[in-house]
Each structure stands twice: as structure tokens, then as C-alpha cells.
Write a protein that holds these residues in place. Structure first.
Motif, PDB file in Angstrom:
ATOM      1  N   TYR A 146       0.833  -1.209   0.000  1.00 42.29           N
ATOM      2  CA  TYR A 146       0.000   0.000   0.000  1.00 42.29           C
ATOM      3  C   TYR A 146       0.869   1.261   0.000  1.00 42.29           C
ATOM      4  CZ  TYR A 146      -3.131   3.676   1.560  1.00 42.29           C
ATOM      5  OH  TYR A 146      -3.831   4.853   1.664  1.00 42.29           O
ATOM      6  N   GLU A 147       1.951   1.225   0.745  1.00 44.22           N
ATOM      7  CA  GLU A 147       2.872   2.369   0.770  1.00 44.22           C
ATOM      8  C   GLU A 147       3.503   2.591  -0.607  1.00 44.22           C
ATOM      9  OE1 GLU A 147       6.965   3.783   3.051  1.00 44.22           O
ATOM     10  OE2 GLU A 147       5.710   2.222   3.944  1.00 44.22           O
ATOM     11  N   ALA A 148       3.824   1.488  -1.301  1.00 45.57           N
ATOM     12  CA  ALA A 148       4.379   1.610  -2.652  1.00 45.57           C
ATOM     13  C   ALA A 148       3.366   2.252  -3.595  1.00 45.57           C
ATOM     14  CB  ALA A 148       4.793   0.238  -3.179  1.00 45.57           C
ATOM     15  N   LEU A 149       2.078   1.950  -3.383  1.00 42.49           N
ATOM     16  CA  LEU A 149       1.022   2.577  -4.188  1.00 42.49           C
ATOM     17  C   LEU A 149       0.991   4.083  -3.986  1.00 42.49           C
ATOM     18  CD1 LEU A 149      -2.290   0.513  -3.976  1.00 42.49           C
ATOM     19  CD2 LEU A 149      -0.971   1.060  -6.015  1.00 42.49           C
ATOM     20  N   THR A 150       1.004   4.517  -2.748  1.00 47.19           N
ATOM     21  CA  THR A 150       0.940   5.953  -2.474  1.00 47.19           C
ATOM     22  C   THR A 150       2.205   6.660  -2.940  1.00 47.19           C
ATOM     23  OG1 THR A 150       1.766   5.599  -0.214  1.00 47.19           O
ATOM     24  CG2 THR A 150      -0.621   5.634  -0.523  1.00 47.19           C
ATOM     25  N   THR A 151       3.343   5.958  -2.895  1.00 46.52           N
ATOM     26  CA  THR A 151       4.576   6.537  -3.424  1.00 46.52           C
ATOM     27  C   THR A 151       4.469   6.748  -4.929  1.00 46.52           C
ATOM     28  OG1 THR A 151       5.916   5.492  -1.691  1.00 46.52           O
ATOM     29  CG2 THR A 151       7.071   6.196  -3.690  1.00 46.52           C
ATOM     30  N   ALA A 152       3.883   5.762  -5.622  1.00 51.60           N
ATOM     31  CA  ALA A 152       3.786   5.825  -7.081  1.00 51.60           C
ATOM     32  C   ALA A 152       2.703   6.780  -7.551  1.00 51.60           C
ATOM     33  CB  ALA A 152       3.529   4.431  -7.641  1.00 51.60           C
TER      34      ALA A 152
END
Length: 679
Positions: A146-152
Motif C-alpha cells: 500500500y505504501e508503494a502505491l501511495t509513493t507511485a
């Protein structure tokens, strides 16, 4: 007025990279909707969407597939798209038919290059996006994904439900406020999504800040507005294999995704260029017909299949609308709804719905069906697709099969928006250009297995271009006497490099040194050189030619004499104007494990490439952006597999041209054998 059925339709495209479980997710949706009894698997080739023999053998989707079903009072058209970077063009083309894009990310794979590009393309077309994190039963750290999603994609990515019980179920955090999830407090996520939604409605925000109770219908309306405006990217968690979150996903599509009457309208235009007029489809059944063909496929049983979406008006079996700019109507006898490779005949299609028609050879991809009342050249504004760069030169294995090969290639390129056929005059090669090694390999198999045309293939010669870097002058006198009337023409000209445009021709003669009727002949000779090249046999570009003097003979001067004189004078000038060869440079995005960054960077550098930046994607993955000469990455798929143990993927597309290194230019020029002209 809009047909009441239009408001019940939901058109969604399931997109994302390989490993996200898109096809398995569609199977789970079909099972829950009661359309099929049990879910097939990609591994055994039993899914509804992967019906092609090559797809079954490779265990991956190679083309988009459509299914439809009903749920919760809504009729859903779902498009399953391929996830491999070689087939991203086929995925992008499907965005013309939907109101919502659902990005599917595997919890065991994370956000890859294809996911990023599909989200960027969807945003460029004002398409609302949702994200489904699949395979939640396989990941031990969904928080990192989920954190990778918000980063992207930014903090607008907010869950409407959360994984619970170790990925065995999901908990509602859009309506619910109590309890805990695998990612933390449900109330905390509920507050975050409400904070985001109310920002699009001032009255709702005021009520929210005052602590008042927000009516459910107002909240859903604001949610749809935030989704439509790109202010919110809802995130849902599912396990297609175990069924967790599938019911919730279906309900979310019905209740929160826009119908065709609510979605952002597609950008149609009438006319061309600056004179084009924008047309916004109404989704009204009583308005003039607008239907756009977004996909063509060759079905082995029913022949050519044209798949389209009705954006306005309606169609019923036997209608005869106009096709593009043709004056003659085309009769459409039968319509189908698609269920993978199965065709369900229907009598009519309303605005917003998706259907297909077979055996109408005149229809092409991006054709528009209409009634002729909306002006000339009615078309959907072109979606920018990646330019295919990797090529392979082909010749038929059997002599006499040239016509059969040409017909097969025409059909394949008609189906695939990123498969291009070109005849390279300078190299005398027929070249198929695609998005990568896999794309081309599948194309060659289809030529043999589907169309019965086996071919011989070889790497294509690099499509260099020629240009000049300084000013120069050229002169040639063409004089020929062979008994009777002869040939005479003399030309003096200057050449100069230009930044804008490909070619400029200027008549700078004075005093009638060359009669005006011979200037088109001089230009014709020069244009022959533009096509055939002056130093290495490749097209010449970005040059201005000024003809400033010459001589003629009242009897012997003929058009052919000035064609030859112009051609030879131009070649002489180019050879003195510091000519250079330009080679195509591609922009690359490479996804690889973090511990492979050094190897990937070193490999790029050793092949005249450059790293431009690196982003950490989470899940131990990295995204590398770089450029490289096209000639150096012809075998990149194999090199990347070796460097990353098969865990890397990449996309590439044309970026620009750059001068070749001196040693490369000398080798190419030395191998050039120009045809000698008789003078």
C-alpha cells in the motif's frame, strides 16, 4: 432521453502488469455473478479470457478479452487486458471503451512499469481509476504494498476496505468505523477517506466539519465526483483465488463506479486539424448514432470481428449506418455480446453498451459508425500509444507466398495498434516492428499457425537517417549527346541545416538562368536523394536547398537533364556539408530487483546507454529510467533475464535521434554501395 438501461451499465478495464492476477480476478467475478460454475486457472488454460492456443501454452494473456454479466441490478462489461510490457499497446487501446480503469496489483509483485504507464495513460484521458490489490492471502506485508502505491500515485490512493484476519477477509472502512484490520484502525482509514471525499463538495465539507450526520446518498454522490475528477483513487483488497473481497469489489463497481451517463465523456471530433469541432456524446438513445470500433480480431470461426462501443443513439440488427466518411451505408445484420471466445447474439445495443459485429470487411480499428448528420471525418481523438521500436525482417519461406504473407501481415497489423509493417527501401527489407522480443515472437508464430505462412527472419538493419551540420555549395553539369537531340542542364545550389521541418526548397535564381518550368525537375532529383540518401543510403532530412544559378540549352534542355543535374549537385553539396548519420535512441523504463541495479546500470553503460534516474518501488523492486541506442538493445530481453534471474521487465519507446559515433558512421558509410547513374 437516455435509455434507462444505459444508467445500469458499468464498463471497466482490468489493467496492470504481469503477475497481478487480472485473468484470475475476472474468473472470480464471473463465478460470484453466477455466469460460470467454477473458476478456471491460467495454469491449465481453462479461463474464459485466455482462449487462444498460444496464450494457454505460455500461461499469460497476449490480447484483451471481453466478458459481461449482471450483478446488483447492473450490467457489467469487463475487459481483461494483457500485462506484459510487449502488449501494453493492446491494453491502452481498450481505454477508449470504458468509464473506469481498475489497476490490479499483485500483493507479491508490487507496482511495476506497466502499472505506472497504464495509470498515466488513464489520467491523460480523464478516466477514473481504482486499484485492486490482489493475492492478499500470499503477502506478509500488505502495508508495504500500500505504501508503494501511495509513493507511485500519491496520497489520493485511499482504501475503501482493508484486509483482515491475515488476508482471509476484508473490512469495510468506507461505511464502517469500528474494529481493527491487518493495516490498523478502521476508524483511522474511515476518517482519511471522508476527509478526501468532502473536499469536492463545500456544503458537505461544512456539514462534516460541524459534526453533522452525512446522508449516505450525498456521500456516495461526492465519492463519485471525487473519483471522476481524479481527486480520489479508491483501493480495494481481494484474493481472487480464495474469494476474499470479491463480493465487496462487485458491490463497489455497481455503487461507486460511474455509468456511461455519469462518466467523463470521450473526446470525439468532427473535421481535421485546427478546424476540428469537439463533439460530446450524450449517451441519449434518441440522438444521432455514434459508435466507435476500438478492437478488431480475426476469429477462426466467424471471421473478422469488429468490437465497438455505442456512445450515442442505439443499434438494432439490420440497421445500415454510415461508416467513417463513406457515403454508402453498411448493413449490420447480427450483433453479439462477447464472453471470451463465445458470442451471444443480441437484437440491439443501447447507448453505453459494448458489442460486436462480424464479417464486415470495410470496418477498421478506430472506425466510427454514425448516421451522417454530425459532419465529415467524425472520429475519436487519437489516444497516444507507444511507438513500436523493436523489429525483425521477414521473407516468406516458400517462393510465391509473397501475396499471402502481405495479406496475413495486413490482418495482424489491423488487429494490433502497436504492430507496424514497413518496407525499408534503403535496405530492401520488409520489417515488422513491435514492442519487444515476445511481441515479435508471437507474431511469427501466428503467421505460421494461424495463417499458414512460415517465414524466414533476421535482425533488421538499423534505420539510420542522414543529415548535414554545416552550409555548403554543390554544382553539376549534365551533358549527354547520343545522335540527334541531346540532354543538357547545369545547376548551382546551396544547402543549409534546418531545425524545424524535414525539407525546404527555394528558388533563388535571377535573370532566367534556369527557366521556371525546369525547377520542379530539379526538386524531383533532390527528393530522390532525400529518399535514397547521399552518403550511406538512408533517408536525408532537415535540410534546406537553395538553387541560385544554372544554365540551359534552348534545344537540349529537358526535364530529365535537370533531374540528374539537381540530384548530382545536391549529393556534391551534402558531401561537403559535414554530413552525419543519426541513429534512433529509445527511452527505457526497467523494473528489476534492488540488488540488480548495479548490473543493469553497468550493462546500459557498456552498450552506449545512460541511466537517468532510479526510484525504489517497495517490495524489493526498483525502477530505472534510461536511454540507449536502439541498435544496442535488440537483444535486451535476454540480457535482462540473465541479469535479474527472470525477475526484470522493461518498456521502451522512441525518444529522439542522435549522431552516431565516428567509428560507427565510418563503418556504415564504408559498406554503402550506391547505384551508379549513367551521365
Amino acid at each position: 432521453m437516455a435509455d434507462q438501461r444505459t444508467g445500469t451499465i458499468r464498463n471497466v478495464a482490468i489493467v496492470g502488469g504481469t503477475g497481478g492476477g487480472k485473468t484470475s480476478l475476472v474468473e472470480a467475478l464471473l463465478v460470484k455473478a453466477g455466469t460460470i460454475g467454477r473458476a478456471g486457472t491460467v495454469e491449465d488454460g481453462s479461463t474464459v479470457c485466455d482462449s487462444d492456443a498460444i496464450e494457454k501454452e505460455l500461461g499469460r494473456s497476449l490480447d484483451s478479452a471481453l466478458v459481461h454479466f449482471d450483478h446488483g441490478g447492473a450490467h457489467m462489461n469487463v475487459i481483461d487486458t494483457p500485462g506484459g510490457p510487449d502488449f501494453i499497446g493492446r491494453s491502452m487501446a481498450m481505454l477508449a471503451a470504458v468509464e473506469t480503469v481498475i489497476l490490479t496489483v499483485g500483493a507479491d509483485h508490487g507496482v511495476d512499469t506497466v502499472a505506472r504507464r497504464m495509470m498515466k495513460t488513464a489520467a491523460s484521458r480523464d478516466l477514473p481509476c481504482m486499484v485492486v490489490i490482489n493475492k492478499i492471502d500470499t503477502s506478509t506485508d500488505l502495508g508495504e504494498i500500500y505504501e508503494a502505491l501511495t509513493t507511485a500515485f500519491g496520497d489520493k490512493c485511499l482504501p475503501v476496505n482493508l484486509p483482515a484476519e491475515g488476508g482471509a477477509s476484508v473490512a469495510d472502512c468506507f461505511s464502517g468505523t469500528e474494529g481493527d484490520s491487518d493495516l490498523g484502525s478502521i476508524e483511522e482509514f474511515h476518517t482519511r477517506i471522508l476527509d478526501q471525499i468532502v473536499e469536492v463538495d463545500e456544503e458537505l465539507m461544512e456539514l462534516y466539519l460541524e459534526g453533522g450526520e452525512i446522508p449516505t446518498d450525498r456521500l456516495r454522490s461526492a465519492f463519485k465526483q471525487a473519483l471522476r475528477e481524479g481527486h480520489l483513487v479508491p483501493v480495494l483488497f481481494v484474493s481472487a483465488k480464495e474469494g476474499a473481497g470479491i463480493d465487496e469489489l462487485l458491490d463497489a463497481i455497481v455503487e461507486l463506479c460511474p455509468s456511461p451517463t455519469e462518466g467523463n465523456p470521450r473526446p470525439f471530433e468532427s473535421g481535421e486539424g485546427d478546424d476540428a469541432t469537439s463533439i460530446t456524446p450524450s449517451m441519449d438513445a434518441d440522438d444521432p448514432l455514434i459508435a466507435h470500433v476500438f478492437k478488431i480480431s480475426a476469429d477462426p470461426f466467424v471471421g473478422k470481428l469488429s468490437i465497438f462501443k455505442v456512445h450515442q443513439g442505439s443499434l438494432k440488427a439490420g440497421d445500415s449506418p454510415r461508416l467513417d466518411d463513406d457515403r454508402k451505408p453498411v448493413r449490420l445484420a447480427h450483433f453479439f455480446k462477447l464472453q471470451g471466445d463465445k458470442h451471444v447474439e443480441v437484437k440491439s445495443l443501447v447507448a453505453g453498451d459494448i458489442g460486436a459485429v462480424s464479417k464486415v470487411d470495410e470496418i477498421k480499428r478506430n472506425s466510427v459508425l454514425h448516421d451522417g448528420s454530425l459532419g465529415e471525418h467524425l472520429h475519436l481523438r487519437a489516444l497516444e500509444l507507444p511507438r513500436p521500436m523493436q523489429g525483425i525482417a521477414v521473407t516468406p519461406e516458400k517462393r510465391g507466398s509473397e501475396a499471402k504473407l502481405a495479406d496475413a501481415l495486413a490482418k495482424l497489423t489491423g488487429e494490433d495498434p502497436t504492430l507496424v509493417l514497413e518496407r525499408v527501401v534503403a535496405t530492401k527489407q520488409t520489417v515488422i516492428r513491435g514492442m519487444g522480443e515476445m511481441h515479435l515472437r508471437v507474431t511469427l508464430r501466428r503467421l505460421t499457425e494461424q495463417y499458414g505462412v512460415p517465414v524466414l527472419s533476421e535482425p533488421p538493419k538499423v534505420a539510420y537517417k542522414e543529415t548535414i551540420t554545416s552550409n555548403a555549395e554543390g554544382h553539376h553539369r549534365h551533358k549527354k549527346q547520343s545522335g540527334g537531340a541531346g540532354q543538357f542542364g547545369e545547376v548551382f545550389l546551396r544547402v543549409a541545416p534546418i531545425e524545424e521541418g524535414e525539407f525546404e526548397f527555394e528558388d533563388a535564381t535571377v535573370g532566367g538562368s534556369i527557366p521556371k518550368q525546369f525547377l520542379p525537375a530539379i526538386e524531383k532529383g533532390i527528393r530522390q536523394v532525400l529518399t535514397d540518401g547521399a552518403i550511406a543510403g538512408y533517408p536525408l532530412q532537415k535540410v534546406k536547398v537553395s538553387v541560385y544559378d544554372g544554365k540551359h540549352h534552348p534545344v537540349d534542355s529537358k526535364e530529365i537533364a535537370f533531374i540528374t543535374a539537381g540530384k548530382r549537385a545536391f549529393i556534391a553539396a551534402v558531401q561537403k556539408a559535414k554530413p552525419v548519420l543519426l541513429e534512433p535512441i529509445v527511452a527505457m523504463e526497467i523494473t528489476c530487483p534492488e540488488d540488480s541495479i548495479g548490473d543493469v546500470g553497468s550493462d546500459l553503460a557498456s552498450h552506449r546507454g545512460r541511466m537517468l534516474g532510479t526510484d525504489m518501488l517497495g517490495g524489493g523492486q526498483a525502477l530505472i529510467r534510461g536511454t540507449a541506442p536502439l541498435s544496442e538493445v535488440a537483444d535486451y530481453a535476454g540480457r535482462l533475464r540473465s541479469m535479474t534471474g527472470g525477475a526484470g521487465s522493461f518498456t521502451m519507446e522512441y525518444s529522439h535521434d542522435e549522431p552516431t559515433p565516428a567509428n560507427v558512421q565510418q563503418e556504415v558509410i564504408a559498406s554503402f554501395q550506391p547505384h551508379s547513374d549513367e551521365d
